[in-house]
Design a protein around this motif. Sequence first.
Motif, PDB file in Angstrom:
ATOM      1  N   ASN A  16      39.761  35.288  30.897  1.00 45.73           N
ATOM      2  CA  ASN A  16      39.673  35.234  32.409  1.00 45.73           C
ATOM      3  C   ASN A  16      38.859  34.472  32.800  1.00 45.73           C
ATOM      4  OD1 ASN A  16      37.832  37.345  32.058  1.00 45.73           O
ATOM      5  ND2 ASN A  16      38.665  38.826  33.472  1.00 45.73           N
ATOM      6  N   SER A  18      35.795  35.074  31.478  1.00 47.73           N
ATOM      7  CA  SER A  18      34.495  35.987  30.883  1.00 47.73           C
ATOM      8  C   SER A  18      34.485  36.689  29.311  1.00 47.73           C
ATOM      9  CB  SER A  18      34.252  37.052  32.053  1.00 47.73           C
ATOM     10  OG  SER A  18      35.262  38.356  31.481  1.00 47.73           O
ATOM     11  N   ASP A  97      45.062  30.971  37.808  1.00 53.28           N
ATOM     12  CA  ASP A  97      44.191  31.266  38.419  1.00 53.28           C
ATOM     13  C   ASP A  97      43.930  32.508  38.550  1.00 53.28           C
ATOM     14  OD1 ASP A  97      43.501  32.916  41.195  1.00 53.28           O
ATOM     15  OD2 ASP A  97      45.380  32.604  41.965  1.00 53.28           O
ATOM     16  N   PRO A  98      42.395  31.950  38.018  1.00 53.73           N
ATOM     17  CA  PRO A  98      41.465  33.185  37.753  1.00 53.73           C
ATOM     18  C   PRO A  98      41.064  34.671  38.309  1.00 53.73           C
ATOM     19  CG  PRO A  98      40.179  30.994  37.779  1.00 53.73           C
ATOM     20  CD  PRO A  98      41.497  31.527  38.136  1.00 53.73           C
ATOM     21  N   ASN A  99      42.056  34.358  39.739  1.00 51.85           N
ATOM     22  CA  ASN A  99      41.820  35.629  40.562  1.00 51.85           C
ATOM     23  C   ASN A  99      43.320  36.088  40.356  1.00 51.85           C
ATOM     24  OD1 ASN A  99      39.162  34.977  41.332  1.00 51.85           O
ATOM     25  ND2 ASN A  99      40.245  33.172  42.584  1.00 51.85           N
ATOM     26  N   ALA A 100      43.865  35.580  39.719  1.00 53.21           N
ATOM     27  CA  ALA A 100      45.785  36.964  39.633  1.00 53.21           C
ATOM     28  C   ALA A 100      45.292  37.828  38.702  1.00 53.21           C
ATOM     29  CB  ALA A 100      46.472  36.012  38.698  1.00 53.21           C
ATOM     30  N   VAL A 101      46.154  38.990  39.532  1.00 53.32           N
ATOM     31  CA  VAL A 101      46.078  40.286  39.063  1.00 53.32           C
ATOM     32  C   VAL A 101      47.161  40.344  38.350  1.00 53.32           C
ATOM     33  CG1 VAL A 101      46.763  42.391  40.241  1.00 53.32           C
ATOM     34  CG2 VAL A 101      44.952  40.697  40.820  1.00 53.32           C
ATOM     35  N   TRP A 115      41.715  45.008  31.744  1.00 55.20           N
ATOM     36  CA  TRP A 115      40.670  43.724  31.342  1.00 55.20           C
ATOM     37  C   TRP A 115      39.281  44.798  30.431  1.00 55.20           C
ATOM     38  CZ3 TRP A 115      41.838  38.993  31.206  1.00 55.20           C
ATOM     39  CH2 TRP A 115      42.872  38.753  31.956  1.00 55.20           C
TER      40      TRP A 115
END
Length: 140
Positions: A16, A18, A97-101, A115
């Motif tokens: 993601n 990081s 999409d880095p904000n996807a859940v 994570w």
Amino acid sequence: MTEPVPKVGVGVLVCNGSQHVLIGKRRSSIGDGTYALPGGHLDFGETWEECAAREVKEETGLSIHNIKFVYVTNTVLRDEKRPSHYVTIFMRGELVDPNAVAENLEPEKCDGWEWVEWPNVPQPVFRPLQSLIESNYQLS
């Protein structure tokens, strides 16, 4: 009784942006109760990249791209409820999409996704993933 034939599995380090990867606790006759990456069996005619993207989408609802080969393991699991031999191809992919859940779309196979900072995967770790960790693979 004949020995089971080796199978090809694909495990995916979903990143993601990081130093964290997505893991879940398995619910399976192989590695039940251990922590593993999203992934599954390679389908006939499928590339490793296609398998990685498909399995992540099926299990988590997440879309990944920039998929690359990381590592391969050869694991004989004789002490499982269903003895198995897996060649596991590890791939790495980034979230579109880095904000996807992540969603748990296969609750019969996984207790849920979380994570964790690589390589600090909670114990017990699925044996093929443990081999990857022991290889000292670094995300960056």
